[in-house]
Design an enzyme around this catalytic site. Structure first.
Site, PDB file in Angstrom:
ATOM      1  CB  SER A 189      -0.882  -0.027   1.372  1.00  0.00           C
ATOM      2  OG  SER A 189      -1.858  -0.972   1.079  1.00  0.00           O
ATOM      3  NE  ARG A 190       2.790   2.444  -5.335  1.00  0.00           N
ATOM      4  CZ  ARG A 190       2.413   1.378  -5.697  1.00  0.00           C
ATOM      5  NH1 ARG A 190       2.556   0.033  -4.913  1.00  0.00           N
ATOM      6  NH2 ARG A 190       2.153   1.303  -7.032  1.00  0.00           N
ATOM      7  CG  LEU A 191       1.443   2.681   3.905  1.00  0.00           C
ATOM      8  CD1 LEU A 191       0.372   2.216   5.272  1.00  0.00           C
ATOM      9  CD2 LEU A 191       1.352   4.135   4.231  1.00  0.00           C
TER      10      LEU A 191
END
Length: 226
Positions: free
Chosen positions: A197-199
């Site tokens: 989730s692009r975290l």
């Protein structure tokens, strides 16, 4: 336009508890991991390819990919023609940024610092280790200059091959006085680890002292937002 193919970065991530006290051991481990991955799966070609960014006298940034042919406590390093665009940029402004990127591993390392020319003895030692054709090419190519044609470059190669034939000796082609290495004295080293989730994890060693990349007393770690 083709539909965008999206990937979820299912990497291992990186935690503060996984970090050594100084950047060098983790740099070396990640580079070796990339080398091992290429040997095992073949999906990380040129694992030591490093993108190098400079700024010219007019303030225009330039980025290109070279090969990292030195890694030590003094920093990552590469070799080039000192009269090339990157060499001219660094003469005017030695500030530099560089990045190692391994997309299949969801990893990258970013370096920010100042470029210093390597001692000629180190450049000579590396130059002698290069294949004959690469040593001749260093003389034949006026790197970054306009070329009239491919034939012009090949004629220059043939001329230098006639001047310095391949004898099988590392000394058969001399080191050009316009060719050598740079090492990056880092002020920041960022380890980027892709997460879902692009975290992503971004852990940055920031210089706090005058020591090298192996000196634990000279660095502090910051976590930055992805």
């Amino acid at each position: 336009m083709q539909p965008i193919e999206r990937w979820d970065y299912a990497g291992e991530g990186l935690d503060e508890h996984d970090l050594p006290g100084a950047p060098l051991p983790l740099i070396e481990r990640w580079v070796q991991d990339a080398v091992d991955r290429q040997a095992a799966k073949g999906d990380v070609p040129e694992p030591d390819a490093i993108s190098v960014a400079t700024v010219d006298a007019a303030g225009q940034p330039h980025v290109r990919t070279v090969l990292m042919r030195h890694l030590g406590a003094d920093g990552p390093g590469f070799y080039t023609n000192y009269a090339s665009r990157k060499g001219r940029d660094l003469d005017d402004n030695p500030n530099i940024a560089a990045a190692l990127t391994w997309p299949p591993m969801f990893r990258a390392i970013r370096f920010v610092g100042v470029a210093h020319k390597m001692p000629v003895e180190r450049s000579t030692g590396y130059f002698r280790s290069r294949p004959y054709g690469s040593r001749i090419g260093a003389w034949a190519s006026h790197q970054s200059e306009t070329a009239a044609s491919r034939a012009q470059l090949e004629a220059a190669v043939a001329s230098y091959e006639a001047k310095w034939p391949d004898t099988g000796s590392p000394d058969d082609v001399p080191l050009p006085d316009f060719w050598g290495g740079y090492v990056v004295r880092c002020d920041e080293v960022e380890f980027w680890a892709g997460r879902s989730s692009r975290l992503h994890d971004r852990l940055v060693f920031v210089r706090t002292g005058a020591g090298d990349l192996a000196d634990e007393a000279s660095w502090q770690v910051e976590r930055r937002q992805p």
